[in-house]
Every structure is written in C-alpha cells, then in structure tokens.
Design a protein around this motif. Structure first.
Motif, PDB file in Angstrom:
ATOM      1  N   MET A 197       0.827  -1.200   0.000  1.00 27.90           N
ATOM      2  CA  MET A 197       0.000   0.000   0.000  1.00 27.90           C
ATOM      3  C   MET A 197       0.871   1.264   0.000  1.00 27.90           C
ATOM      4  O   MET A 197       0.550   2.246  -0.669  1.00 27.90           O
ATOM      5  N   LYS A 198       1.968   1.224   0.730  1.00 27.19           N
ATOM      6  CA  LYS A 198       2.855   2.384   0.798  1.00 27.19           C
ATOM      7  C   LYS A 198       3.551   2.651  -0.543  1.00 27.19           C
ATOM      8  O   LYS A 198       4.044   3.747  -0.769  1.00 27.19           O
ATOM      9  N   GLN A 199       3.555   1.674  -1.443  1.00 29.25           N
ATOM     10  CA  GLN A 199       4.147   1.853  -2.772  1.00 29.25           C
ATOM     11  C   GLN A 199       3.149   2.430  -3.780  1.00 29.25           C
ATOM     12  O   GLN A 199       3.538   2.845  -4.864  1.00 29.25           O
ATOM     13  N   MET A 200       1.881   2.450  -3.430  1.00 31.41           N
ATOM     14  CA  MET A 200       0.854   2.904  -4.364  1.00 31.41           C
ATOM     15  C   MET A 200       1.014   4.388  -4.657  1.00 31.41           C
ATOM     16  O   MET A 200       1.373   5.169  -3.778  1.00 31.41           O
ATOM     17  N   GLN A 201       0.704   4.737  -5.909  1.00 32.54           N
ATOM     18  CA  GLN A 201       0.821   6.114  -6.358  1.00 32.54           C
ATOM     19  C   GLN A 201      -0.516   6.586  -6.928  1.00 32.54           C
ATOM     20  O   GLN A 201      -1.347   5.775  -7.356  1.00 32.54           O
ATOM     21  N   LEU A 202      -0.693   7.908  -6.965  1.00 28.55           N
ATOM     22  CA  LEU A 202      -1.903   8.474  -7.551  1.00 28.55           C
ATOM     23  C   LEU A 202      -2.111   7.920  -8.953  1.00 28.55           C
ATOM     24  O   LEU A 202      -1.165   7.852  -9.745  1.00 28.55           O
ATOM     25  N   GLY A 203      -3.332   7.517  -9.248  1.00 28.17           N
ATOM     26  CA  GLY A 203      -3.667   7.005 -10.570  1.00 28.17           C
ATOM     27  C   GLY A 203      -3.465   5.511 -10.736  1.00 28.17           C
ATOM     28  O   GLY A 203      -3.893   4.944 -11.744  1.00 28.17           O
ATOM     29  N   ASP A 204      -2.818   4.845  -9.767  1.00 23.98           N
ATOM     30  CA  ASP A 204      -2.678   3.394  -9.865  1.00 23.98           C
ATOM     31  C   ASP A 204      -4.065   2.763  -9.916  1.00 23.98           C
ATOM     32  O   ASP A 204      -5.008   3.226  -9.267  1.00 23.98           O
ATOM     33  N   GLN A 205      -4.175   1.706 -10.691  1.00 28.47           N
ATOM     34  CA  GLN A 205      -5.446   1.011 -10.891  1.00 28.47           C
ATOM     35  C   GLN A 205      -5.509  -0.234 -10.005  1.00 28.47           C
ATOM     36  O   GLN A 205      -4.490  -0.903  -9.794  1.00 28.47           O
ATOM     37  N   ILE A 206      -6.714  -0.549  -9.543  1.00 31.10           N
ATOM     38  CA  ILE A 206      -6.908  -1.632  -8.578  1.00 31.10           C
ATOM     39  C   ILE A 206      -8.047  -2.538  -9.045  1.00 31.10           C
ATOM     40  O   ILE A 206      -9.143  -2.058  -9.342  1.00 31.10           O
ATOM     41  N   GLU A 266      -9.418   3.169  -8.254  1.00 33.04           N
ATOM     42  CA  GLU A 266      -8.195   3.922  -8.545  1.00 33.04           C
ATOM     43  C   GLU A 266      -7.692   4.595  -7.276  1.00 33.04           C
ATOM     44  O   GLU A 266      -8.488   5.099  -6.476  1.00 33.04           O
ATOM     45  N   VAL A 267      -6.377   4.633  -7.102  1.00 38.80           N
ATOM     46  CA  VAL A 267      -5.772   5.323  -5.965  1.00 38.80           C
ATOM     47  C   VAL A 267      -5.895   6.828  -6.200  1.00 38.80           C
ATOM     48  O   VAL A 267      -5.435   7.336  -7.217  1.00 38.80           O
ATOM     49  N   VAL A 268      -6.547   7.518  -5.246  1.00 34.99           N
ATOM     50  CA  VAL A 268      -6.708   8.964  -5.364  1.00 34.99           C
ATOM     51  C   VAL A 268      -6.018   9.725  -4.227  1.00 34.99           C
ATOM     52  O   VAL A 268      -5.983  10.949  -4.235  1.00 34.99           O
ATOM     53  N   LYS A 269      -5.501   8.997  -3.251  1.00 28.69           N
ATOM     54  CA  LYS A 269      -4.675   9.597  -2.200  1.00 28.69           C
ATOM     55  C   LYS A 269      -3.663   8.548  -1.769  1.00 28.69           C
ATOM     56  O   LYS A 269      -4.037   7.422  -1.426  1.00 28.69           O
ATOM     57  N   GLU A 270      -2.388   8.935  -1.812  1.00 32.12           N
ATOM     58  CA  GLU A 270      -1.319   7.997  -1.462  1.00 32.12           C
ATOM     59  C   GLU A 270      -1.318   7.717   0.040  1.00 32.12           C
ATOM     60  O   GLU A 270      -2.001   8.384   0.814  1.00 32.12           O
TER      61      GLU A 270
END
Length: 151
Positions: free
Chosen positions: A39-48, A65-69
């Motif tokens: 989770m700590k590696q996730m970046q804005l815009g990453d797809q899930i 989609e990740v909207v907050k890191e």
C-alpha cells in the motif's frame, strides 16, 4: 503509466457497491506488514482490481483507482475500533491506508476458479496456493489478461 494492484474486501464488510455509492473511500484496517508495504508503494492514478473475498464465489468485481497515497491509518489509534493497535501512535504510526475511488463494476464477477483455470495467470500471486494477502501487485500482462475474461 499506472501500477496495477488487487485489493480484497469481504463484500458484507465493504463491497464494490459500497464504494460506488461513496465514490471515494479510505482503505483502512490493513494489518499485515507485507500488504501495508504494498500500500505504501501505491501512487496516484494506480489502478486496482476490487476483489470480493470470503464469499462464494470469490472473485474480481470491478476497478478502483488510488486517489490519495498512503497516510497513517488513524483507526489503529482508536481503542473502540476493531483495528486498534496499542503499538501504533500518531507520532509513530505502524499502519497506513490509501484513498480509492470507484471506477467501474464489471458486468459479471471473474471468479478465482476461472482465474486459476487460465494457464497464462499461473504465476500471479492470487492464483498461487496459500496466497492470502489482501493487497498484491498485478503485472501489466496479468492486468490485460484478466480483463480479457470479460469479453
């Protein structure tokens, strides 16, 4: 280019329909170190891939989609929370969460059994025996292959 992930949730606790209604939600309560580190590696815009777990049938039901890191999971500081951890504090947080936004609900569930039957996905952590992580990375080629199951 975005990174790709799979996140599991029990639909009776938090479903794709719940996310759709909320539009954006924190993904809290992760209490596994490896999943937390992903989770700590996730970046804005990453797809899930949103995966319904602990149900019959279990499977991928949509995309978020990740909207907050990653930021500290404040539920770990609340003694009344099911996710309380006395060793986690605001000054030394142990647990983190990201905010995710609803993107789409699939027209049908792509079951774990269906994914396991696809030889092209045999290296994916989700299809491996004993894989229990609630968050895992998805390779680009696996992301594309899984979406082909909808066609």
């Amino acid at each position: 280019m975005p990174n790709y992930w799979l996140m599991k949730s029990e639909p009776d606790a938090f479903s794709i329909d719940d996310l759709s209604a909320m539009k954006v939600s924190p993904w809290d309560g992760v209490r596994n170190y490896q999943a937390r580190n992903f989770m700590k590696q996730m970046q804005l815009g990453d797809q899930i891939f949103f995966y319904h777990s602990s149900c019959k049938p279990a499977g991928i039901v949509g995309i978020a989609e990740v909207v907050k890191e990653a930021y500290p999971d404040y539920t770990s500081w609340d003694p009344k929370s099911a996710y309380f951890d006395a060793k986690s504090t605001p000054t030394q947080p142990r647990w983190f969460m990201v905010d995710v936004a609803f993107v789409t609900k699939f027209s049908r569930l792509i079951s774990l059994a269906e994914l396991k039957e696809d030889a092209a996905l045999s290296e994916m952590p989700l299809t491996q025996k004993g894989s229990r992580l609630s968050i895992m990375p998805i390779r680009n080629e696996d992301w594309d292959r899984i979406q082909q199951h909808l066609n």
